[in-house]
Motif scaffolding. Structure first.
Motif, PDB file in Angstrom:
ATOM      1  N   ASN A  92       0.684  -1.364   0.170  1.00  0.00           N
ATOM      2  CA  ASN A  92      -0.175  -0.497  -0.092  1.00  0.00           C
ATOM      3  C   ASN A  92       0.637   1.182   0.306  1.00  0.00           C
ATOM      4  O   ASN A  92       1.772   1.412   0.748  1.00  0.00           O
ATOM      5  CB  ASN A  92      -0.878   0.085   0.966  1.00  0.00           C
ATOM      6  CG  ASN A  92      -1.916   1.048   0.808  1.00  0.00           C
ATOM      7  OD1 ASN A  92      -1.515   2.002   0.493  1.00  0.00           O
ATOM      8  ND2 ASN A  92      -3.169   0.593   0.751  1.00  0.00           N
ATOM      9  N   MET A  93       0.531   2.144  -0.773  1.00  0.00           N
ATOM     10  CA  MET A  93       1.522   3.391  -1.226  1.00  0.00           C
ATOM     11  C   MET A  93       1.215   3.725   0.026  1.00  0.00           C
ATOM     12  O   MET A  93       2.587   4.943   0.430  1.00  0.00           O
ATOM     13  CB  MET A  93       1.100   4.306  -1.962  1.00  0.00           C
ATOM     14  CG  MET A  93       1.046   3.781  -4.027  1.00  0.00           C
ATOM     15  SD  MET A  93       0.241   4.840  -4.518  1.00  0.00           S
ATOM     16  CE  MET A  93      -0.078   6.269  -4.527  1.00  0.00           C
ATOM     17  N   PHE A 101       9.564  -2.758  -2.646  1.00  0.00           N
ATOM     18  CA  PHE A 101       8.791  -3.901  -2.774  1.00  0.00           C
ATOM     19  C   PHE A 101       8.581  -3.169  -4.520  1.00  0.00           C
ATOM     20  O   PHE A 101       9.005  -4.379  -5.335  1.00  0.00           O
ATOM     21  CB  PHE A 101       7.731  -3.906  -2.049  1.00  0.00           C
ATOM     22  CG  PHE A 101       7.940  -5.368  -2.312  1.00  0.00           C
ATOM     23  CD1 PHE A 101       7.916  -6.216  -2.216  1.00  0.00           C
ATOM     24  CD2 PHE A 101       6.051  -5.596  -3.240  1.00  0.00           C
ATOM     25  CE1 PHE A 101       8.138  -7.883  -2.025  1.00  0.00           C
ATOM     26  CE2 PHE A 101       6.048  -7.191  -3.858  1.00  0.00           C
ATOM     27  CZ  PHE A 101       6.696  -8.049  -3.181  1.00  0.00           C
ATOM     28  N   VAL A 102       7.973  -1.743  -4.622  1.00  0.00           N
ATOM     29  CA  VAL A 102       7.576  -1.455  -5.805  1.00  0.00           C
ATOM     30  C   VAL A 102       8.479  -1.450  -7.397  1.00  0.00           C
ATOM     31  O   VAL A 102       8.932  -2.281  -8.368  1.00  0.00           O
ATOM     32  CB  VAL A 102       6.980   0.118  -5.617  1.00  0.00           C
ATOM     33  CG1 VAL A 102       6.615   0.504  -7.168  1.00  0.00           C
ATOM     34  CG2 VAL A 102       5.433  -0.089  -5.125  1.00  0.00           C
ATOM     35  N   VAL A 148       7.126  -6.948 -13.418  1.00  0.00           N
ATOM     36  CA  VAL A 148       5.689  -7.031 -13.039  1.00  0.00           C
ATOM     37  C   VAL A 148       4.880  -6.115 -12.696  1.00  0.00           C
ATOM     38  O   VAL A 148       4.817  -5.052 -12.343  1.00  0.00           O
ATOM     39  CB  VAL A 148       5.464  -7.627 -11.340  1.00  0.00           C
ATOM     40  CG1 VAL A 148       4.054  -7.992 -11.049  1.00  0.00           C
ATOM     41  CG2 VAL A 148       6.800  -8.884 -11.501  1.00  0.00           C
ATOM     42  N   GLY A 149       4.073  -5.878 -14.045  1.00  0.00           N
ATOM     43  CA  GLY A 149       2.681  -4.455 -14.111  1.00  0.00           C
ATOM     44  C   GLY A 149       2.281  -4.654 -12.617  1.00  0.00           C
ATOM     45  O   GLY A 149       2.066  -5.722 -12.264  1.00  0.00           O
ATOM     46  N   TRP A 150       1.928  -2.980 -12.623  1.00  0.00           N
ATOM     47  CA  TRP A 150       0.895  -2.530 -11.708  1.00  0.00           C
ATOM     48  C   TRP A 150       0.649  -1.864 -11.593  1.00  0.00           C
ATOM     49  O   TRP A 150       0.204  -0.833 -12.516  1.00  0.00           O
ATOM     50  CB  TRP A 150       1.341  -3.050  -9.988  1.00  0.00           C
ATOM     51  CG  TRP A 150       3.032  -1.805  -9.807  1.00  0.00           C
ATOM     52  CD1 TRP A 150       4.537  -1.773 -10.288  1.00  0.00           C
ATOM     53  CD2 TRP A 150       2.554  -0.572  -9.520  1.00  0.00           C
ATOM     54  NE1 TRP A 150       4.553  -1.074 -10.068  1.00  0.00           N
ATOM     55  CE2 TRP A 150       4.334  -0.038 -10.069  1.00  0.00           C
ATOM     56  CE3 TRP A 150       1.607  -0.102  -9.098  1.00  0.00           C
ATOM     57  CZ2 TRP A 150       3.579   1.564  -9.109  1.00  0.00           C
ATOM     58  CZ3 TRP A 150       2.344   1.866  -8.636  1.00  0.00           C
ATOM     59  CH2 TRP A 150       3.183   1.872  -8.875  1.00  0.00           C
ATOM     60  N   HIS A 151      -0.719  -1.529 -10.429  1.00  0.00           N
ATOM     61  CA  HIS A 151      -1.803  -0.162 -10.325  1.00  0.00           C
ATOM     62  C   HIS A 151      -2.449   0.068  -9.428  1.00  0.00           C
ATOM     63  O   HIS A 151      -2.400  -1.072  -8.466  1.00  0.00           O
ATOM     64  CB  HIS A 151      -2.767  -0.662 -12.388  1.00  0.00           C
ATOM     65  CG  HIS A 151      -3.952  -2.003 -11.609  1.00  0.00           C
ATOM     66  ND1 HIS A 151      -3.433  -3.273 -11.791  1.00  0.00           N
ATOM     67  CD2 HIS A 151      -5.156  -2.040 -10.723  1.00  0.00           C
ATOM     68  CE1 HIS A 151      -4.208  -3.725 -11.412  1.00  0.00           C
ATOM     69  NE2 HIS A 151      -5.009  -2.693 -10.490  1.00  0.00           N
ATOM     70  N   GLN A 163      -3.238   0.585  -2.716  1.00  0.00           N
ATOM     71  CA  GLN A 163      -3.664  -0.512  -3.037  1.00  0.00           C
ATOM     72  C   GLN A 163      -2.837  -0.673  -4.011  1.00  0.00           C
ATOM     73  O   GLN A 163      -3.777  -0.995  -5.597  1.00  0.00           O
ATOM     74  CB  GLN A 163      -5.459  -1.164  -2.664  1.00  0.00           C
ATOM     75  CG  GLN A 163      -5.459  -0.601  -1.122  1.00  0.00           C
ATOM     76  CD  GLN A 163      -7.213  -1.531  -0.854  1.00  0.00           C
ATOM     77  OE1 GLN A 163      -7.573  -2.063  -2.361  1.00  0.00           O
ATOM     78  NE2 GLN A 163      -7.792  -1.287   0.179  1.00  0.00           N
ATOM     79  N   LEU A 164      -1.504  -1.327  -4.017  1.00  0.00           N
ATOM     80  CA  LEU A 164      -1.226  -1.649  -5.564  1.00  0.00           C
ATOM     81  C   LEU A 164      -1.256  -2.778  -6.034  1.00  0.00           C
ATOM     82  O   LEU A 164      -1.328  -3.826  -4.554  1.00  0.00           O
ATOM     83  CB  LEU A 164       0.649  -1.362  -5.282  1.00  0.00           C
ATOM     84  CG  LEU A 164       0.657  -0.210  -5.094  1.00  0.00           C
ATOM     85  CD1 LEU A 164       1.900  -0.166  -4.989  1.00  0.00           C
ATOM     86  CD2 LEU A 164       0.125   0.969  -5.669  1.00  0.00           C
TER      87      LEU A 164
END
Ligand code: FDA
Length: 394
Positions: free
Chosen positions: A54-55, A82-83, A91-94, A100-101
């Motif tokens: 989580n940001m 971790f990002v 690994v793509g993320w949003h 919440q990522l």
């Protein structure tokens, strides 16, 4: 003949924390797990997309008897570390909501990434391996394992407890870390299911509303969460309830505000002035889903038009909807709880290294420790941070 092997470090549990630790604990690391695959909870998390951090992760999003304990690890291995890691592995993320990522593709990408990190560090993974018993030796620990029907005796200088908590026994949760912690003289706090739906008796009448989701503020034990609330056949669920469940205790009440951030009393008075002939329950349907408005009108005997209600009566109705006090009969328990609240008492651990203060070479990380995050990627962040901290120290 029992086969004997010597390793520098033995990690019990190839979940989020154990794999992260293995990736950082140097060479000569053996990780064992009784499951047939590593990271099973990662695989099913976040609806298969793993809400991996989580940001907004910060110590105040974690519950522990010692709220300071998590600070060191969280500040030295942050959500941004971790990002970076997922970025390096492509690994793509949003961001979904509230910081919440999630993986764009699949939670399996996080597992593959951790496996690759473990391989790069030279760690060895044994699956379908159970722990029979553990003893202290002058050099460290002797751990008897059962692997592929045979006994193996491991001698290791360091032993890391990373077998998680008790939530979802069907997925392999056993509480082994608690048993071993006790064996080595570490205290445990009370443990209970958390991030779990709350149950109510049939008299609560929630079954008729089952499936309905509304934004709400849910308060329990002095803490409030503004998120979605879901009515179910057996009670209440949805993120707001899961969050509040971590602060709820048996026998206590919870409070629902069905119109968070709205001065309901003022809104109802305005509506009365603008069109007093409207039926009260129709007016409520402007503020809440129609099915809920009709149900609440029935529960509170709300009949007549807006014009028939005194301002004091409207204030009473507003109060009923914004401070709806309810006493759950219980929770759905470890069967569905996302985490276990409580665990190995942090008093016995060094917050920088996760090492047991009085047992040289023993470490505890992840959910097994009395640090429990909110819903929204915080629990994985604790697994990464605590696993990394122990790995660095080893
Ligand atoms: P974890 O439980 O991951 O790993 C423990 C490992 O030890 C397992 O592999 C298990 O098989 C093994 N083990 C246990 N007992 C053993 C024994 N006796 N012998 C050998 N091996 C043993 N969190 C979050 O931040 N974002 C999310 O999206 C989600 N989603 C989510 C969904 C669901 C359905 C659940 C149940 C939980 C989540 N969580 C979550 C919480 C998160 O999964 C949890 O906090 C971490 O997995 C904890 O990591 P650990 O490594 O400590 O334990």
């Amino acid at each position: 003949m029992v086969e004997k092997q010597t390793w520098t470090t033995l990690i019990l549990g190839a979940g989020a924390a154990g794999m992260m630790c293995a990736a950082h604990a140097g060479p000569d690391v053996l990780v064992i797990d009784h499951a047939k695959a590593p990271g099973e909870k990662i695989r099913i998390s976040g609806g298969g997309r793993c809400n991996f951090t989580n940001m907004h992760a910060a110590p105040d999003c974690f519950i522990s008897a010692n709220p300071h304990f998590c600070k060191s690890a969280l500040s030295r291995y942050t959500q941004w570390d971790f990002v970076d890691l997922v970025g390096r592995h492509g690994v793509g993320w949003h961001e979904k909501t509230l910081g919440q990522l999630f993986c764009d593709r699949s939670a399996r990408d996080v597992i593959a990434m951790l496996r690759a990190e473990m391989d790069a560090a030279g760690a060895t993974l044994w699956l379908r391996t159970s722990v029979i018993d553990v003893d202290a030796t002058p050099e460290g620990f002797r751990v008897s394992l059962e692997r592929e029907g045979a006994r193996v005796e491991i001698h290791a200088r360091n032993l890391v407890l990373a077998t998680g908590g008790k939530s979802i026994p069907k997925m392999g949760a056993t509480g082994l870390a608690y048993r071993l912690a006790r064996q080595f003289g570490l205290a445990l706090t009370d443990i209970r299911p958390a991030l779990v739906p709350l149950t109510f008796g049939p008299e609560a009448g929630f079954a008729e509303l089952s499936g309905l989701s509304v934004p709400a503020r849910v308060s329990a034990g002095g803490t409030a969460f503004d998120e979605a609330l879901l009515f179910t056949h057996r009670g209440l669920s949805g993120p707001a309830i899961l969050q509040a469940s971590s602060y709820w205790r048996d026998g206590d009440g919870i409070t629902l505000d069905l119109a968070p951030g709205t001065d309901l009393s003022a809104r109802l008075r305005e509506m009365k002035r603008a069109g007093g002939k409207r039926a009260l329950h129709t007016a409520l349907a402007d503020l809440l889903p129609a099915r809920l408005a009709a149900d609440l009108a029935r529960r509170h005997g709300l009949t007549g038009n807006l014009a028939d209600q005194s301002d004091a009566r409207l204030a009473g109705i507003a109060e009923a909807l914004s401070a709806w006090h309810l006493v759950p009969t219980g929770s759905e328990g470890y069967r569905t709880a996302e985490v276990t609240l409580g665990g190995i008492d942090t008093d016995g651990l060094d917050s920088r290294t996760m090492a047991a203060r009085r047992v040289p070479g023993l470490y505890a990380i992840g959910e097994a420790v009395d640090v429990t995050g909110w819903l929204g990627g915080y629990n994985f962040q604790w697994a990464w941070s605590s696993g990394w901290a122990a790995g660095q120290a080893i």
